[in-house]
Design an enzyme around this catalytic site. Structure first.
Site, PDB file in Angstrom:
ATOM      1  CG  ASP A  13      -1.737  -1.252   1.360  1.00 12.93           C
ATOM      2  OD1 ASP A  13      -2.302  -1.687   0.352  1.00 12.93           O
ATOM      3  OD2 ASP A  13      -1.780  -1.819   2.471  1.00 12.93           O
ATOM      4  CE  LYS A  16       2.826  -2.335  -4.396  1.00 15.62           C
ATOM      5  NZ  LYS A  16       2.375  -1.973  -3.040  1.00 15.62           N
TER       6      LYS A  16
HETATM    7  P1  GDP Z   1      -0.573   0.538  -3.805  1.00 15.30           P
HETATM    8  O1  GDP Z   1      -1.278  -0.765  -3.611  1.00 15.30           O
HETATM    9  O2  GDP Z   1       0.860   0.482  -3.378  1.00 15.30           O
HETATM   10  O3  GDP Z   1      -0.743   1.102  -5.182  1.00 15.30           O
HETATM   11  O4  GDP Z   1      -1.263   1.570  -2.834  1.00 15.30           O
HETATM   12  P2  GDP Z   1      -2.838   1.854  -2.669  1.00 15.30           P
HETATM   13  O5  GDP Z   1      -3.453   2.053  -4.007  1.00 15.30           O
HETATM   14  O6  GDP Z   1      -3.448   0.853  -1.763  1.00 15.30           O
HETATM   15  O7  GDP Z   1      -2.807   3.191  -1.833  1.00 15.30           O
HETATM   16  C1  GDP Z   1      -2.407   4.300  -2.335  1.00 15.30           C
HETATM   17  C2  GDP Z   1      -3.532   5.321  -2.185  1.00 15.30           C
HETATM   18  O8  GDP Z   1      -2.946   6.562  -1.958  1.00 15.30           O
HETATM   19  C3  GDP Z   1      -4.360   5.484  -3.431  1.00 15.30           C
HETATM   20  O9  GDP Z   1      -5.654   5.908  -3.085  1.00 15.30           O
HETATM   21  C4  GDP Z   1      -3.635   6.577  -4.188  1.00 15.30           C
HETATM   22  O10 GDP Z   1      -4.450   7.318  -5.076  1.00 15.30           O
HETATM   23  C5  GDP Z   1      -3.182   7.430  -3.041  1.00 15.30           C
HETATM   24  N1  GDP Z   1      -1.919   8.142  -3.225  1.00 15.30           N
HETATM   25  C6  GDP Z   1      -0.805   7.763  -3.909  1.00 15.30           C
HETATM   26  N2  GDP Z   1       0.157   8.688  -3.764  1.00 15.30           N
HETATM   27  C7  GDP Z   1      -0.348   9.639  -2.952  1.00 15.30           C
HETATM   28  C8  GDP Z   1       0.172  10.847  -2.410  1.00 15.30           C
HETATM   29  O11 GDP Z   1       1.322  11.219  -2.633  1.00 15.30           O
HETATM   30  N3  GDP Z   1      -0.651  11.567  -1.590  1.00 15.30           N
HETATM   31  C9  GDP Z   1      -1.919  11.185  -1.308  1.00 15.30           C
HETATM   32  N4  GDP Z   1      -2.649  11.940  -0.504  1.00 15.30           N
HETATM   33  N5  GDP Z   1      -2.439  10.061  -1.799  1.00 15.30           N
HETATM   34  C10 GDP Z   1      -1.670   9.305  -2.606  1.00 15.30           C
END
Ligand code: GDP
Length: 434
Positions: A13, A16
């Protein structure tokens, strides 16, 4: 060769999805190399939000080919739902290749997953309940049914399913006191899957190598995080695959020379879903502040399960471990904006175990359970940073925080994310594009 691996450097999470999406714009091919529908990548593309579980998110770009590599386990029902979502959004799916070596998640895997968690009581792992563990178990036990088996003449497919079901039903009926699963129902499902998936089944290995030989840019999109690795993570609270750089090699079938960069995605603080040690976990008001209320899509509630995530300060010891474990060449720091408004921010620079200072991740699980973080505190910042597009746009305290992370990790921060949208990104001087 221009292979770039994107690895979650923590417990998953990390954001990525956004970083992969950002780099996909410059790539020719995006490859998922492991995991299954337990992954949940949220991507904002041209003002719309997409949730990906199995298909590489790069498919949103019309020039990108998407590959689901042999290290994955796939639930074709979920995959179909994802395909339908993309079709509705006008995304052309002919650019998708599913490796014939991918293992199938059948409904009995999901049943086993949930029943085994129930049986485990206090020792439950906190899985997503999507059948991933049992599907990988069948793979390791060499009775798994693969995507390519769907294309076999029906008597052969039936034999394979019968063999797999003999074990699944023994467990379900005798150990888990559940109903057996009927072969006919599974065969019917497999026929439907064949009809739906046949056009996408291909030689993923050959496709990836052709792209690399032609000098194309190939992104290897990680799922989960390095600290959940089956061998090197916080066992037994891990996933059943290898979300590390080793998983790229095994799960896509490439050698180490295929990779010119290994980008570790690291959230500006720490989160974890489910059970297992987390030395920098915080509770109370600070936890609520870091987690968010759930009102924003990026608040710390699971994309796949909706469960509130455990939150804490950035764990520098675990980060250094992740750098070594993956040969990270650089970091993409995400969610820096979430720390805005805190009076001070903390980073664990070491652990204390039984009065002894530890600079490295303890080899023994029991040790990690008792580790207490040794924090260094840095000043916080109050300025809204979501509009920052260059490092110079950030307040000095935020820049200092990034520099602190670089020094701690020993590798440069090349990408900084200050919001969920693709454009809310700072590309640092070291950033070389894809
Ligand atoms: P992943 O599985 O590693 O892709 O992570 P997730 O999708 O579970 O969580 C990332 C969440 O944070 C998503 O809702 C993204 O849109 C959001 N997100 C990613 N980068 C940022 C950031 O720099 N700031 C904020 N506020 N949200 C972000």
């Amino acid at each position: 060769m221009a292979g770039i691996a994107i690895i979650g450097a923590q417990w998953g999470d990390e954001g990525k999805g956004k970083i992969t999406h950002l780099l996909s714009g410059l790539a020719d091919m995006v490859v998922r190399f492991g995991g299954g529908p337990n992954a949940g990548h949220t991507v904002m593309h041209r003002g719309k939000t997409f949730k990906f579980h199995q298909i590489p998110s790069g498919i949103l770009y019309p020039h990108v080919r998407a590959v689901m590599g042999n290290g994955m386990v796939v639930d074709p029902d979920e995959l179909w739902r994802e395909m339908e979502m993309l079709r509705r959004a006008g995304v052309e799916l002919r650019r998708l290749t599913v490796s014939g070596n991918v293992h199938l998640i059948f409904p009995y895997h999901r049943l086993l997953d949930r029943s085994i968690e129930d049986l485990s009581g206090e020792r439950a792992i906190g899985t997503t309940g999507r059948g991933i563990g049992p599907a990988y178990t069948d793979k390791a036990a060499r009775r798994g049914v693969r995507v390519q088996d769907l294309l076999l003449p029906e008597p052969e497919l039936t034999q394979r399913l019968q063999h797999a079901l003999r074990f699944a039903n023994t467990l379900l009926v005798h150990l888990l006191k559940s109903e057996p699963v009927a072969l006919d129902a599974m065969l019917e499902r497999a026929r439907l899957w064949r009809e739906r998936l046949a056009p996408f089944i291909g030689d993923a290995f050959a496709a990836v190598h052709r792209a690399l030989q032609e000098g194309q840019t190939v992104l290897f999109e990680g799922a989960q995080g390095a600290l959940l690795d089956l061998d090197h993570g916080t066992y037994p609270f891990v996933t059943s695959s290898h979300p590390t750089v080793g998983g790229v090699l095994a799960g896509a079938g490439v050698g180490p020379d295929a990779l010119s960069r290994v980008i570790g995605v690291v959230k500006a603080f720490q989160t974890r879903v489910g059970s297992g040690p987390m030395p920098t976990e915080v509770r109370g008001e600070l936890a609520e502040r870091l987690r968010g209320s759930g009102a924003n899509p990026w608040d710390e509630f699971g994309t796949t399960t909706g469960r509130p995530r455990r939150v804490g300060w950035l764990d520098g010891v675990a980060l250094r471990y992740s750098v070594q474990l993956n040969g990270l060449t650089e970091l993409a720091v995400t969610k820096l904006d979430v720390l805005t408004g805190l009076e001070r921010v903390a980073v664990a620079v070491a652990y204390e175990l039984d009065g002894v200072r530890l600079e490295t991740f303890p080899a023994q699980q029991a040790g990690l359970d008792r580790c207490r973080p040794v924090y260094e505190y840095l000043p916080g910042w109050n300025e809204d940073i979501t509009g920052a597009r260059r490092l110079e746009d950030l307040p000095a305290a935020a820049r200092d925080y990034l520099r602190f992370i670089e020094e701690l990790a020993g590798v440069p921060v090349t990408i900084v994310s200050v919001g969920p949208a693709t454009e809310q990104t700072i590309l640092c001087a070291e950033y070389q594009g894809a």
